[in-house]
Design a protein around this motif. Structure first.
Motif, PDB file in Angstrom:
ATOM      1  N   ARG A 108     -13.708  -2.147 -10.409  1.00  0.00           N
ATOM      2  CA  ARG A 108     -14.277  -3.354 -10.500  1.00  0.00           C
ATOM      3  C   ARG A 108     -12.983  -4.386 -10.647  1.00  0.00           C
ATOM      4  NH1 ARG A 108     -18.124  -5.026 -15.418  1.00  0.00           N
ATOM      5  NH2 ARG A 108     -19.381  -3.589 -14.290  1.00  0.00           N
ATOM      6  N   ALA A 109     -12.035  -4.348 -11.256  1.00  0.00           N
ATOM      7  CA  ALA A 109     -10.764  -5.346 -11.152  1.00  0.00           C
ATOM      8  C   ALA A 109     -10.239  -5.146 -10.120  1.00  0.00           C
ATOM      9  CB  ALA A 109      -9.920  -5.014 -12.444  1.00  0.00           C
ATOM     10  N   LEU A 110     -10.008  -3.944  -9.449  1.00  0.00           N
ATOM     11  CA  LEU A 110      -9.278  -4.046  -8.217  1.00  0.00           C
ATOM     12  C   LEU A 110     -10.030  -4.451  -6.836  1.00  0.00           C
ATOM     13  CD1 LEU A 110      -7.739  -0.180  -8.579  1.00  0.00           C
ATOM     14  CD2 LEU A 110      -6.277  -2.672  -8.510  1.00  0.00           C
ATOM     15  N   LYS A 111     -11.295  -4.287  -7.069  1.00  0.00           N
ATOM     16  CA  LYS A 111     -12.152  -4.818  -5.954  1.00  0.00           C
ATOM     17  C   LYS A 111     -11.968  -6.523  -6.085  1.00  0.00           C
ATOM     18  CE  LYS A 111     -15.511  -1.033  -5.886  1.00  0.00           C
ATOM     19  NZ  LYS A 111     -16.876  -0.721  -6.094  1.00  0.00           N
ATOM     20  N   ALA A 112     -12.278  -7.040  -7.411  1.00  0.00           N
ATOM     21  CA  ALA A 112     -12.326  -8.411  -7.443  1.00  0.00           C
ATOM     22  C   ALA A 112     -10.885  -9.054  -6.965  1.00  0.00           C
ATOM     23  CB  ALA A 112     -12.529  -8.773  -8.657  1.00  0.00           C
ATOM     24  N   VAL A 162      -1.800  -3.347  -2.883  1.00  0.00           N
ATOM     25  CA  VAL A 162      -1.845  -2.632  -4.201  1.00  0.00           C
ATOM     26  C   VAL A 162      -3.284  -2.294  -4.705  1.00  0.00           C
ATOM     27  CG1 VAL A 162      -1.451  -3.064  -6.699  1.00  0.00           C
ATOM     28  CG2 VAL A 162       0.249  -4.008  -5.038  1.00  0.00           C
ATOM     29  N   ALA A 163      -4.119  -3.258  -4.567  1.00  0.00           N
ATOM     30  CA  ALA A 163      -5.572  -2.755  -4.712  1.00  0.00           C
ATOM     31  C   ALA A 163      -6.147  -1.617  -4.045  1.00  0.00           C
ATOM     32  CB  ALA A 163      -6.673  -4.156  -4.549  1.00  0.00           C
ATOM     33  N   PHE A 168       0.900  -1.277  -0.244  1.00  0.00           N
ATOM     34  CA  PHE A 168       0.065  -0.090  -0.129  1.00  0.00           C
ATOM     35  C   PHE A 168       0.875   1.226   0.122  1.00  0.00           C
ATOM     36  CE2 PHE A 168      -2.214   3.373   2.249  1.00  0.00           C
ATOM     37  CZ  PHE A 168      -3.288   3.676   1.526  1.00  0.00           C
ATOM     38  N   GLY A 169       1.677   1.069   0.828  1.00  0.00           N
ATOM     39  CA  GLY A 169       2.692   2.320   0.868  1.00  0.00           C
ATOM     40  C   GLY A 169       3.553   2.645  -0.222  1.00  0.00           C
ATOM     41  N   ALA A 170       4.091   1.345  -1.151  1.00  0.00           N
ATOM     42  CA  ALA A 170       4.780   1.327  -2.189  1.00  0.00           C
ATOM     43  C   ALA A 170       3.692   2.035  -3.347  1.00  0.00           C
ATOM     44  CB  ALA A 170       5.216  -0.108  -2.520  1.00  0.00           C
ATOM     45  N   GLY A 171       2.631   1.485  -3.298  1.00  0.00           N
ATOM     46  CA  GLY A 171       1.662   1.914  -4.407  1.00  0.00           C
ATOM     47  C   GLY A 171       1.205   3.455  -4.225  1.00  0.00           C
ATOM     48  N   THR A 172       0.886   3.918  -3.167  1.00  0.00           N
ATOM     49  CA  THR A 172       0.955   5.200  -2.802  1.00  0.00           C
ATOM     50  C   THR A 172       1.991   6.132  -3.181  1.00  0.00           C
ATOM     51  OG1 THR A 172      -0.943   4.493  -0.868  1.00  0.00           O
ATOM     52  CG2 THR A 172       0.110   7.075  -1.085  1.00  0.00           C
ATOM     53  N   ALA A 173       3.215   5.862  -3.029  1.00  0.00           N
ATOM     54  CA  ALA A 173       4.284   6.471  -3.361  1.00  0.00           C
ATOM     55  C   ALA A 173       4.514   6.615  -4.677  1.00  0.00           C
ATOM     56  CB  ALA A 173       5.715   5.820  -2.716  1.00  0.00           C
ATOM     57  N   VAL A 174       4.531   5.515  -5.410  1.00  0.00           N
ATOM     58  CA  VAL A 174       4.542   5.304  -6.830  1.00  0.00           C
ATOM     59  C   VAL A 174       3.525   6.386  -7.634  1.00  0.00           C
ATOM     60  CG1 VAL A 174       4.086   4.034  -9.079  1.00  0.00           C
ATOM     61  CG2 VAL A 174       5.478   3.083  -7.052  1.00  0.00           C
ATOM     62  N   ASP A 183       0.969   2.687 -12.482  1.00  0.00           N
ATOM     63  CA  ASP A 183       1.118   2.723 -11.176  1.00  0.00           C
ATOM     64  C   ASP A 183       0.824   1.553 -10.242  1.00  0.00           C
ATOM     65  OD1 ASP A 183       1.374   5.669 -11.451  1.00  0.00           O
ATOM     66  OD2 ASP A 183      -0.737   6.059 -10.998  1.00  0.00           O
ATOM     67  N   VAL A 184      -0.178   0.666 -10.669  1.00  0.00           N
ATOM     68  CA  VAL A 184      -0.654  -0.557 -10.005  1.00  0.00           C
ATOM     69  C   VAL A 184       0.619  -1.601 -10.396  1.00  0.00           C
ATOM     70  CG1 VAL A 184      -2.077  -2.540 -10.425  1.00  0.00           C
ATOM     71  CG2 VAL A 184      -3.024  -0.070  -9.828  1.00  0.00           C
ATOM     72  N   ALA A 185       0.959  -1.758 -11.669  1.00  0.00           N
ATOM     73  CA  ALA A 185       1.912  -2.423 -12.128  1.00  0.00           C
ATOM     74  C   ALA A 185       3.197  -2.362 -11.278  1.00  0.00           C
ATOM     75  CB  ALA A 185       2.291  -2.484 -13.722  1.00  0.00           C
ATOM     76  N   LEU A 186       3.759  -1.154 -11.391  1.00  0.00           N
ATOM     77  CA  LEU A 186       4.909  -0.684 -10.690  1.00  0.00           C
ATOM     78  C   LEU A 186       5.115  -1.125  -9.217  1.00  0.00           C
ATOM     79  CD1 LEU A 186       5.998   2.653 -12.344  1.00  0.00           C
ATOM     80  CD2 LEU A 186       7.014   0.237 -12.613  1.00  0.00           C
ATOM     81  N   SER A 187       3.726  -1.107  -8.220  1.00  0.00           N
ATOM     82  CA  SER A 187       3.662  -1.014  -7.016  1.00  0.00           C
ATOM     83  C   SER A 187       3.387  -2.707  -6.930  1.00  0.00           C
ATOM     84  CB  SER A 187       2.369  -0.393  -6.408  1.00  0.00           C
ATOM     85  OG  SER A 187       1.166  -0.603  -7.326  1.00  0.00           O
ATOM     86  N   ALA A 188       2.848  -3.635  -7.697  1.00  0.00           N
ATOM     87  CA  ALA A 188       2.820  -4.977  -7.611  1.00  0.00           C
ATOM     88  C   ALA A 188       3.984  -5.373  -7.508  1.00  0.00           C
ATOM     89  CB  ALA A 188       1.775  -5.557  -8.798  1.00  0.00           C
TER      90      ALA A 188
END
Length: 303
Positions: A188-192, A218-219, A17-23, A62-67
């Motif tokens: 939708r994809a992030l929730k799932a 990440v989601a 979560f921290g990485a995703g927020t930072a990215v 953003d999501v790919a990098l944080s993942a």
């Protein structure tokens, strides 16, 4: 054991979560600092949403990098190295293949939508960006499955190892594609992905709990801008996230369970060629409420 796994999942979730927020923050800062150059920074990264408004594919980046950032610490520990390495490989290939389909589709148009459109173009001697993506994700998924297979007990019969390898590869590739099919409405994809990863936070299989926590983190980090309709995952983000979720499913010990999950993914993918998931969701009160949860200006009972 379950409590320890849960703790690892929480730590990974917080880190991701921290990485995703930072990215996201860094990327948004760089775009803002571009001034008049903002258009050049985001050139080719905007698409039209289902509402007809502009939406940015940078959310997928953003999501790919944080993942990838979230999975990277798993490689440092011997117990979780296989799951982390497989997630890094599958996620990276999924992101690259998704970028090709997001940004080179106009140069390699398909003859219609879905697998049928890409196969139709191939029959005419045309290679589409989608076909390149399918092949690339397939190869990356096979490599990720091989990483997982190498970490398992060598005492297993060779026939089981070979069969499990193929099931794992198909599961990773199929899940990467399926999450992409869900990226049609805000969040939708992030929730799932986040909800489906929840049951794995207490898993005892090495690497599963922290990887599940990472995907949830990440989601959560990607949801705010996605729900507001400012960004979307696109093929880049959805394929990267979906491939890592596929690794999580493939990292389980039960071969029958994985075979059942693969059958479900294949069935849903085939159904998507004929049936609109959005229409199905809109007709079900529970699914519609979940789909619309958190979307500004939309209540769970309305459209």
């Amino acid at each position: 054991m379950a409590l320890k796994a849960f703790g690892k999942a929480c730590v990974s979730g917080v880190f991701s979560f921290g990485a995703g927020t930072a990215v996201t923050s860094v990327r948004q800062h760089l775009v803002r600092q571009g001034g008049d150059g903002r258009r050049s920074v985001a050139s080719g990264w905007e698409r039209e949403s289902f509402r007809g408004t502009a939406v940015s594919l940078l959310g997928g980046l953003d999501v790919a990098l944080s993942a990838l950032a979230g999975a990277s610490p798993l490689v440092a520990c011997s117990a979780t190295r296989a799951a982390g390495g497989a997630a890094m490989l599958a996620g990276s290939v999924g992101a690259i293949a998704g970028y090709v389909d997001d940004h080179l589709e106009a140069k390699f148009p398909a003859q219609g939508k879905g697998f049928r459109g890409h196969l139709g173009a191939l029959k005419r001697g045309q290679v589409t960006s989608g076909l390149v993506k399918i092949v690339s994700i397939g190869v990356g998924s096979l490599g990720a499955a091989a990483v997982l297979a190498a970490s398992r007990e060598s005492a297993r019969p060779a026939m089981r190892v070979g069969g499990e390898l193929m099931i794992d590869a198909l599961l990773i590739a199929g899940t990467a594609n399926f999450i992409n099919l869900l990226d049609l409405r805000p969040g939708r994809a992030l929730k799932a992905t986040g909800l489906a990863a929840l049951p794995h936070v207490g898993a005892s299989t090495p690497g599963s709990a922290p990887l599940a926590g990472s995907l949830i983190g990440v989601a959560l980090a990607g949801l705010p801008s996605d729900l507001r309709g400012e960004t979307m995952l696109g093929d880049l983000g959805a394929n990267a996230l979906g491939a890592q979720f596929g690794v999580l499913l493939a990292n389980q010990k039960s071969l029958p369970l994985k075979a059942s999950l693969l059958s479900g993914v294949i069935a849903l993918t085939l159904v998507s060629e004929k049936v609109s998931f959005s229409q199905v969701i809109s007709r079900n009160d529970i699914l519609r409420a979940l789909d619309q949860w958190g979307v500004p200006g939309v209540n769970s009972a309305g459209a």
